[in-house]
Design a protein around this motif. Structure first.
Motif, short mmCIF file in Angstrom:
data_model
loop_
_atom_site.label_atom_id
_atom_site.label_comp_id
_atom_site.label_asym_id
_atom_site.label_seq_id
_atom_site.Cartn_x
_atom_site.Cartn_y
_atom_site.Cartn_z
N LEU A 164 0.81 -1.21 0.00
CA LEU A 164 0.00 0.00 0.00
C LEU A 164 0.85 1.26 0.00
N SER A 165 2.08 1.15 0.52
CA SER A 165 2.96 2.31 0.55
C SER A 165 3.39 2.74 -0.86
N LEU A 166 3.12 1.89 -1.85
CA LEU A 166 3.39 2.25 -3.24
C LEU A 166 2.55 3.44 -3.71
N GLU A 167 1.55 3.81 -2.90
CA GLU A 167 0.72 4.96 -3.29
C GLU A 167 1.58 6.21 -3.50
N SER A 168 2.67 6.34 -2.73
CA SER A 168 3.54 7.50 -2.90
C SER A 168 4.22 7.47 -4.26
N VAL A 169 4.60 6.28 -4.71
CA VAL A 169 5.22 6.13 -6.03
C VAL A 169 4.22 6.52 -7.12
N PHE A 170 3.00 5.99 -6.99
CA PHE A 170 1.97 6.27 -7.99
C PHE A 170 1.50 7.73 -7.92
N ALA A 171 1.63 8.34 -6.74
CA ALA A 171 1.30 9.76 -6.62
C ALA A 171 2.26 10.60 -7.45
#
Length: 303
Positions: free
Chosen positions: A254-261
């Motif tokens: 879920l921390s991948l959200e920063s990458v996708f942001a």
């Protein structure tokens, strides 16, 4: 990795993509309304969207996939779980909204990502066994987030502290979901948490802000995106997926959200990625891959 875990992993990645892209919608929405108003409307919309789908998920998804958990369902547990999840969600999202108003986006992204470290730390206190590979992944992921998000000297200010508190509550939210999701209907749990979060935000909205219908309507597109996809779809996928995923691994994915942001900002806001930021993305993806490598004992057992 078995079929259930594979599907859960895909759902968590999709959740991260939606959450990451919703930062664009959230940024646009804040041009018209305050943080409590935005959270109130988006969460209530998220809860309303789920109501027509509760029957569908209960008949199609729960009966075929989680039939073995039917006897564990309880209205009491569902309500308690929904209230606790909603409270943790409200605190996490509220501190994040106010924190980002007092610090840079890069620092906010890095500090929020600390929940991938906080989750295993909190897990130790509730006697969760953490594989050594996960700790390695956490270190690699934190290095990646540092390269991805930090562009200036690191210092602690009011916004940083508020965002750190946000990361703690998001960690608690993941662990609360991990506890309740195997025992109750995941879609109903998600629906209740949105209404709880939305109602608390609504009360705070009338106390601390002065929203107008015209301002809310001006932000209709960002609100709908955040409400329907980020809340209604993404958080529900998180709850369903966590039934077959360890909370520490779930937090890393879920921390991948920063990458996708960052990627969403590059696509929709025309923000470019530097070589340093690209290296950060690569490190985070490597950390996720490591968590998905099966342990040697499990490989031998399956042969």
């Amino acid at each position: 990795m078995n079929k259930k875990k594979s599907i859960s992993t895909i759902m968590l990645v999709l959740t991260a993509i939606i959450w990451g892209s919703s930062f664009v919608a959230q940024s646009k929405g804040m041009d018209y309304i305050g943080p409590f108003t935005f959270n109130a409307v988006r969460n209530i919309i998220g809860g309303l969207v789920l109501i027509p789908f509760i029957y569908f998920f209960e008949k199609i998804y729960m009966n075929k996939v989680d039939k073995e958990n039917e006897e564990l369902k309880s209205n009491k547990k569902l309500i308690i779980g929904g209230v606790f999840c909603g409270l943790a969600l409200f605190l996490g999202s509220t501190f994040q909204q106010f924190g980002i108003m007092c610090t840079t986006a890069g620092k906010s992204g890095f500090i929020t990502a600390l929940y991938i470290v906080i989750v295993p730390i909190l897990g130790i206190f509730i006697k969760k066994k953490i594989p050594f590979k996960v700790f390695i992944s956490v270190v690699i992921a934190m290095c990646g987030f540092y390269l991805l998000c930090i562009n200036e000297g690191f210092s602690i200010n009011k916004g940083d502290l508020l965002t750190l508190v946000c990361a703690v509550f998001f960690s608690v939210h993941i662990l609360v979901i991990d506890y309740f999701s195997p025992q109750v209907d995941g879609v109903k749990l998600s629906c209740i948490q949105f209404f709880v979060c939305g109602i608390i935000s609504l009360i705070c909205m009338f106390i601390f802000e002065n929203p107008t219908i015209s301002n809310i309507l001006s932000a209709w597109l960002p609100i709908l995106y955040a409400g329907v996809l980020s809340c209604g779809v993404a958080y529900t996928m998180q709850i369903i997926a966590q039934k077959n995923t360890e909370p520490v691994i779930a937090s890393l994915i879920l921390s991948l959200e920063s990458v996708f942001a960052v990627i969403a900002g590059w696509i929709f806001l025309h923000q470019s990625l530097s070589p340093k930021e690209m290296c950060g993305c690569i490190l985070v993806f490597i950390a996720i891959i490591i968590t998905q490598i099966p342990e040697r004992k499990k490989i031998i057992k399956n042969i």
